[in-house]
Write a protein that holds these residues in place. Sequence first.
Motif, mmCIF file in Angstrom:
data_model
loop_
_atom_site.group_PDB
_atom_site.id
_atom_site.type_symbol
_atom_site.label_atom_id
_atom_site.label_comp_id
_atom_site.label_asym_id
_atom_site.label_seq_id
_atom_site.Cartn_x
_atom_site.Cartn_y
_atom_site.Cartn_z
ATOM 1 N N SER A 1 0.811 -1.219 0.000
ATOM 2 C CA SER A 1 0.000 0.000 0.000
ATOM 3 C C SER A 1 0.843 1.267 0.000
ATOM 4 O O SER A 1 0.373 2.335 -0.395
ATOM 5 C CB SER A 1 -0.945 0.002 1.204
ATOM 6 N N GLU A 2 2.095 1.181 0.455
ATOM 7 C CA GLU A 2 3.030 2.301 0.414
ATOM 8 C C GLU A 2 4.377 1.778 -0.074
ATOM 9 O O GLU A 2 4.643 0.578 -0.043
ATOM 10 C CB GLU A 2 3.190 2.932 1.799
ATOM 11 N N SER B 1 -1.134 -6.270 11.582
ATOM 12 C CA SER B 1 -0.072 -5.363 11.149
ATOM 13 C C SER B 1 1.214 -5.799 11.823
ATOM 14 O O SER B 1 1.213 -6.374 12.911
ATOM 15 C CB SER B 1 -0.387 -3.904 11.492
ATOM 16 N N GLN C 1 7.341 0.720 11.648
ATOM 17 C CA GLN C 1 6.132 1.456 11.275
ATOM 18 C C GLN C 1 6.002 1.595 9.766
ATOM 19 O O GLN C 1 4.916 1.450 9.203
ATOM 20 C CB GLN C 1 6.145 2.841 11.942
ATOM 21 N N LYS C 2 7.115 1.858 9.078
ATOM 22 C CA LYS C 2 7.065 1.996 7.620
ATOM 23 C C LYS C 2 6.635 0.691 6.952
ATOM 24 O O LYS C 2 5.762 0.665 6.081
ATOM 25 C CB LYS C 2 8.428 2.434 7.090
ATOM 26 N N SER D 1 5.073 -1.770 8.339
ATOM 27 C CA SER D 1 3.725 -2.125 8.784
ATOM 28 C C SER D 1 2.669 -1.471 7.917
ATOM 29 O O SER D 1 1.699 -2.113 7.492
ATOM 30 C CB SER D 1 3.545 -1.723 10.250
ATOM 31 N N ARG D 2 2.831 -0.194 7.625
ATOM 32 C CA ARG D 2 1.863 0.510 6.785
ATOM 33 C C ARG D 2 1.833 -0.088 5.375
ATOM 34 O O ARG D 2 0.794 -0.161 4.738
ATOM 35 C CB ARG D 2 2.193 2.005 6.726
#
Length: 402
Positions: free
Chosen positions: A308-309, A365, A384-385, A387-388
């Motif tokens: 997604s990112e 996540s 965090q990166k 995970s997103r």
Amino acid sequence: MTIEIGVYGGEWDELRGMIDLAFSAPWSEAQLETERRAWEPARSIVARDGGQVVGHTGAFSFEFSVPGGQVAAGGVTMVGVVSTHRRRGILRDLMRRQLTDLYEAGEPLAVLTASEPVIYGRFGYGLASDHQEITIKKSSRELRKVAGVEDVQVRFADPQESLARTAAFRNAEALTRPGMFQHNENFQYYVTHDNVTTNLRGASPLRCVLAERDGELVGYAHYRTRRTDKGFVDVTRVHSSDLAAHAALWQFLLDPDLLGETTYEQLPSDDPLLYLLVDPRAAHPTTLDGVWARVIDVGKALAARTYSEDVDVVLGIEDDFLPWNAGSWHLVGNQSGATCDKTERTPDLVLGVRELATVYLGRPSLALLGAAGLVEEKTEGALQKASRAFVSARAPWLDTGF
């Protein structure tokens, strides 16, 4: 006596006898015939003791949806060891042989539904989807207003006569939802006939309703009814192309004549029904485990999905059961595609293959697993990166037990 592990090569009746002993299940002849039709003999692996089949694992050939695409996956099924031969390592040997065969066949993923979930984690399977079991009383059936419901016509149809239309509709949805697989002809039969996942306790034959708008199919539902003390509508599947069709189908399913409750054991966890009910407590949702996944080939599996990112991360994977997965993998990906290759670089994140499988389809996540101490962050901010990037737009959902 030595236990021999190998491809089955026998007849269904012998295998059926072992399944009866391993599962102690009172399945009907109709249910067993449905299982036989779906069975892929060449993918059955058995353990034999002096010629007698004492253990088995099989696989279906799935086109399995992952975020942004599909992968070839082995749908693991009919796993069991007879009670006289348990605790001898037979299941471990069967699992290792099966996963090795899948790897050599180029299938990067194995999936299953677990009768006993605690068994499969030690073989590297992680819980990759969940769903909700709901029970809604007729007195709590009221839904919020949804525009366009009045334009949708709901009508009865024969499940078999409508199967070509409903199967095509459902397979189109499966392309957009991680956790689903394409229903081939055998599985079209499987989901419209009695099988071992079917609840037959006083149930009616399978019923079908179609939702149409100007003659175009926009949804359908399969269900059974039971006339017990309360009377139930037991929903087995609901598929729709838009919110109005979804609401129209659920209005029908929640308002049956002479029946007091509507149940559904496999509602997607992100289904809008949970928010359309006027009474937020009406559904009494209980979260159940859905599909368990096993990443067999880390490089192929991670390159087969989208993200997604933008993601550029080195994952240190721990895998004692399939050693070719262990080591550092450099993942680079975005919404268009990905590459994933072995590397000598120091990992940014370290996690077990079970945890990788847990997030592979897009839930829950990596950050949640990190908060539970199951992912070690070596590079600040990497968790965090990544995970997103791993989270999918739609929650993964397995709509068909097997």
